[in-house]
Design a protein around this motif. Structure first.
Motif, PDB file in Angstrom:
ATOM      1  N   ILE A   1       0.863  -1.187   0.000  1.00 51.02           N
ATOM      2  CA  ILE A   1       0.000   0.000   0.000  1.00 51.02           C
ATOM      3  C   ILE A   1       0.894   1.229   0.000  1.00 51.02           C
ATOM      4  CG2 ILE A   1      -1.775   1.283   1.252  1.00 51.02           C
ATOM      5  CD1 ILE A   1      -2.615  -1.337   2.555  1.00 51.02           C
TER       6      ILE A   1
ATOM      7  N   ARG B   1      -5.982  -6.255   9.078  1.00 48.98           N
ATOM      8  CA  ARG B   1      -5.003  -7.290   8.718  1.00 48.98           C
ATOM      9  C   ARG B   1      -4.249  -7.748   9.962  1.00 48.98           C
ATOM     10  NH1 ARG B   1      -4.782  -6.401   2.996  1.00 48.98           N
ATOM     11  NH2 ARG B   1      -3.193  -8.002   2.741  1.00 48.98           N
TER      12      ARG B   1
ATOM     13  N   GLN C   1      -2.744   1.432  11.848  1.00 47.48           N
ATOM     14  CA  GLN C   1      -3.021   1.115  10.441  1.00 47.48           C
ATOM     15  C   GLN C   1      -3.391  -0.351  10.277  1.00 47.48           C
ATOM     16  OE1 GLN C   1      -3.078   3.444   7.812  1.00 47.48           O
ATOM     17  NE2 GLN C   1      -3.061   4.654   9.685  1.00 47.48           N
TER      18      GLN C   1
ATOM     19  N   LEU D   1      -6.909  -1.556   8.811  1.00 48.04           N
ATOM     20  CA  LEU D   1      -6.986  -2.336   7.570  1.00 48.04           C
ATOM     21  C   LEU D   1      -7.539  -3.740   7.816  1.00 48.04           C
ATOM     22  CD1 LEU D   1      -3.516  -1.256   6.135  1.00 48.04           C
ATOM     23  CD2 LEU D   1      -5.729  -0.701   5.122  1.00 48.04           C
TER      24      LEU D   1
END
Lengths: 218, 114
Positions: A4, B23, B17, B21
């Motif tokens: 990303i 994840r 993050q 996300l």
């Protein structure tokens, strides 16, 4: 594997706090000068001396950063300027959060000019925006005239270089012109004043620079 | 030194993050380091590793790429990337280029496992 792509400054949270400081200072018409330089370069002496120089209608205040002690704040208060000591403990610089913590303190009420004396250090304060109006590096004759070339990051961010302790020049190998050239080589935009807090030489140029900053303050 | 502060900021942001996300595993964080950032790469790696130990970011690789400094002309707004500070702006000729305000370390990519 997924990649990303993005653009995120690691010290972005400091910048957000600095923007908050800046908007509060602007709303109160305060000009804030972030004084940076090595330990012993004369940052505190410059504030003490400035207390005697300022026009009577200009009120100043100061924040002083050190790892420990209240020494600098005590000296500045004794010179007639309200001061708050920020002790940073294990931090080698001030950050915007530490400034924001005290920006509404009563010592700063009614001030036109705020000195933020950073922790004595020629490296670490450089990347930290404190929300100041201008950055000033203080370099003393006792330190050597090649410091701008050796520590360019701080000088490249500064608006003004103060070459301090001119009274010591005869006792050292410090060459004022070499220091000027060294600074201009790494930061061609820099304004430079050379002065001595002890003898008073050059202080009028420093006063003029401050008064010009105050004159253009919104 | 202040790399620990930067490492903490990076660690907390990367953790947020990862959660945002949805994840489980971050493999690498790609960074761009400006030479005027005053951040030492090895000290940053050490701080990040120390902070990540035993947590969700343990073993995440920091890929640090050095870049050139950005200078911003306060007269015309032109931005130039260069190692040495320009005396005048290559676009308008004014003597006003300054090291860009946001010079530092920047995250440019995250690599996540599938």
């Amino acid at each position: 594997m997924t990649r990303i792509a993005l653009q995120k400054k690691v010290l972005g949270s400091n910048d957000a706090l600095a923007a908050d400081v800046r908007s509060r200072l602007t709303a109160r018409h305060i000009v804030a000068v972030n004084l940076m330089g090595s330990p012993g370069s004369g940052k505190t002496s410059l504030i003490e001396t400035t207390a005697r120089l300022l026009r009577q209608d200009i009120r100043a205040a100061a924040l002083t950063g050190d790892q420990a002690t209240e020494h600098d704040a005590q000296r500045i208060r004794a010179a007639g300027i309200p001061a708050i000591q920020i002790t940073t403990g294990d931090e080698c610089h001030l950050n915007a959060g530490r400034v924001l913590d005290v920006i509404d303190a009563p010592e700063l009420a009614g001030a036109h000019l705020l000195f933020i004396e950073n922790v004595g250090n020629l490296i670490c304060p450089a990347p930290y925006d404190l929300g100041e109006t201008a950055k000033v590096v203080v370099l003393s004759a006792a330190e050597g005239d090649d410091k701008p070339a050796k520590y360019p990051a701080l000088f490249r961010r500064a608006d003004l270089l103060v070459i301090n302790k001119l009274d010591l020049v005869p006792f050292t190998d410090f060459d004022v012109e070499h220091a000027r050239r060294s600074a201009m080589d790494v930061a061609p935009h820099l304004e430079i004043v050379a002065l001595s807090c002890r003898t008073g030489e050059g202080l009028s140029a420093w006063s003029r620079w401050l008064e010009q900053r105050l004159a253009v303050s919104p | 030194m202040h790399e620990l502060t930067v490492a903490r900021s990076l660690h907390d942001w990367a953790l947020a993050q990862l959660e945002a996300l949805g994840r489980e595993r971050l493999v690498a964080i790609e960074l761009e380091r400006d030479p005027m950032s005053c951040i030492n790469t090895e000290a940053l790696r050490f701080g990040f590793e120390a902070m990540s130990a035993g947590g969700p970011l343990a073993g995440v690789e920091l890929v640090v790429n050095d870049t050139t400094s950005r200078y911003h002309c306060h007269h015309c707004g032109h931005v130039v990337r260069t190692e040495e500070p320009p005396v005048t702006c290559p676009s308008c000729g004014a003597a006003t280029p300054r090291l860009a305000h946001d010079t530092g370390v920047r995250v440019v990519a995250l690599e996540l496992s599938e």
